[in-house]
Design a protein around this motif. Structure first.
Motif, PDB file in Angstrom:
ATOM      1  N   VAL A  64       0.814  -1.219   0.000  1.00  0.00           N
ATOM      2  CA  VAL A  64       0.000   0.000   0.000  1.00  0.00           C
ATOM      3  C   VAL A  64       0.846   1.268   0.000  1.00  0.00           C
ATOM      4  N   LYS A  65       2.148   1.117   0.113  1.00  0.00           N
ATOM      5  CA  LYS A  65       3.036   2.273   0.192  1.00  0.00           C
ATOM      6  C   LYS A  65       2.885   3.134  -1.060  1.00  0.00           C
ATOM      7  N   GLY A  66       2.730   4.441  -0.826  1.00  0.00           N
ATOM      8  CA  GLY A  66       2.544   5.358  -1.935  1.00  0.00           C
ATOM      9  C   GLY A  66       1.097   5.552  -2.344  1.00  0.00           C
ATOM     10  N   ARG A  67       0.206   4.686  -1.858  1.00  0.00           N
ATOM     11  CA  ARG A  67      -1.230   4.798  -2.189  1.00  0.00           C
ATOM     12  C   ARG A  67      -2.073   5.137  -0.967  1.00  0.00           C
ATOM     13  N   PHE A  68      -1.683   4.618   0.193  1.00  0.00           N
ATOM     14  CA  PHE A  68      -2.441   4.832   1.424  1.00  0.00           C
ATOM     15  C   PHE A  68      -1.677   5.785   2.340  1.00  0.00           C
ATOM     16  N   THR A  69      -2.429   6.561   3.131  1.00  0.00           N
ATOM     17  CA  THR A  69      -1.831   7.455   4.108  1.00  0.00           C
ATOM     18  C   THR A  69      -2.573   7.324   5.427  1.00  0.00           C
ATOM     19  N   ILE A  70      -1.834   7.049   6.487  1.00  0.00           N
ATOM     20  CA  ILE A  70      -2.419   7.004   7.826  1.00  0.00           C
ATOM     21  C   ILE A  70      -2.141   8.335   8.516  1.00  0.00           C
ATOM     22  N   SER A  71      -3.131   8.802   9.272  1.00  0.00           N
ATOM     23  CA  SER A  71      -2.975  10.040  10.031  1.00  0.00           C
ATOM     24  C   SER A  71      -3.857   9.949  11.272  1.00  0.00           C
ATOM     25  N   ARG A  72      -3.653  10.878  12.189  1.00  0.00           N
ATOM     26  CA  ARG A  72      -4.469  10.886  13.394  1.00  0.00           C
ATOM     27  C   ARG A  72      -4.687  12.310  13.868  1.00  0.00           C
ATOM     28  N   ASP A  73      -5.798  12.501  14.565  1.00  0.00           N
ATOM     29  CA  ASP A  73      -6.125  13.774  15.205  1.00  0.00           C
ATOM     30  C   ASP A  73      -6.423  13.454  16.661  1.00  0.00           C
TER      31      ASP A  73
END
Length: 125
Positions: A64-73
């Motif tokens: 998934v590298k380059g296609r998915f992005t994980i983030s948090r708030d």
């Protein structure tokens, strides 16, 4: 204890995008590293992405590298998974999970103490 609820799954055509959200209960969300995993029918649960407590460290599966992005708030007690350029092989139930480690993030399911119920992502060709 942390309760996790995923949302945002659905049906999308190949090449499309989805954003998954995982809302956590409690005031201790910021003390957990968070991860996303997925499980396709007949297959083992596999690591997708992980993020450290502060969000400064992230890890991704090669697939998934380059296609998915994980983030948090941490103010909203929520972790996200932005999924772009989706492929049929991304079809699975996606789970978020919480890991109480103090530093970094893990790709191992055994390190995660709390899991959500999952949300289905289906990518049509």
């Amino acid at each position: 204890q942390v309760q996790l609820v995923e949302s945002g799954g659905g049906l999308v055509q190949a090449g499309g995008s989805l954003r998954l959200s995982c809302a956590a209960s409690g005031r201790t969300f910021g003390t957990y590293a968070m991860g996303w995993f997925r499980q396709a029918p007949g297959q083992e649960r596999e690591f997708v992405a992980a993020i450290s407590r502060s969000g400064s460290i992230t890890y991704y599966a090669d697939s998934v590298k380059g296609r998915f992005t994980i983030s948090r708030d941490n103010r909203k007690n929520t972790v996200y998974l932005q999924m772009n350029s989706l492929k049929p092989e991304d079809t699975a139930v996606y789970y978020c999970a919480a890991d109480p480690r103090a530093y970094g993030a893990s790709y191992a399911t055994s390190d995660y103490d709390y899991w959500g119920q999952g949300t289905q992502v289906t990518v049509s060709s």
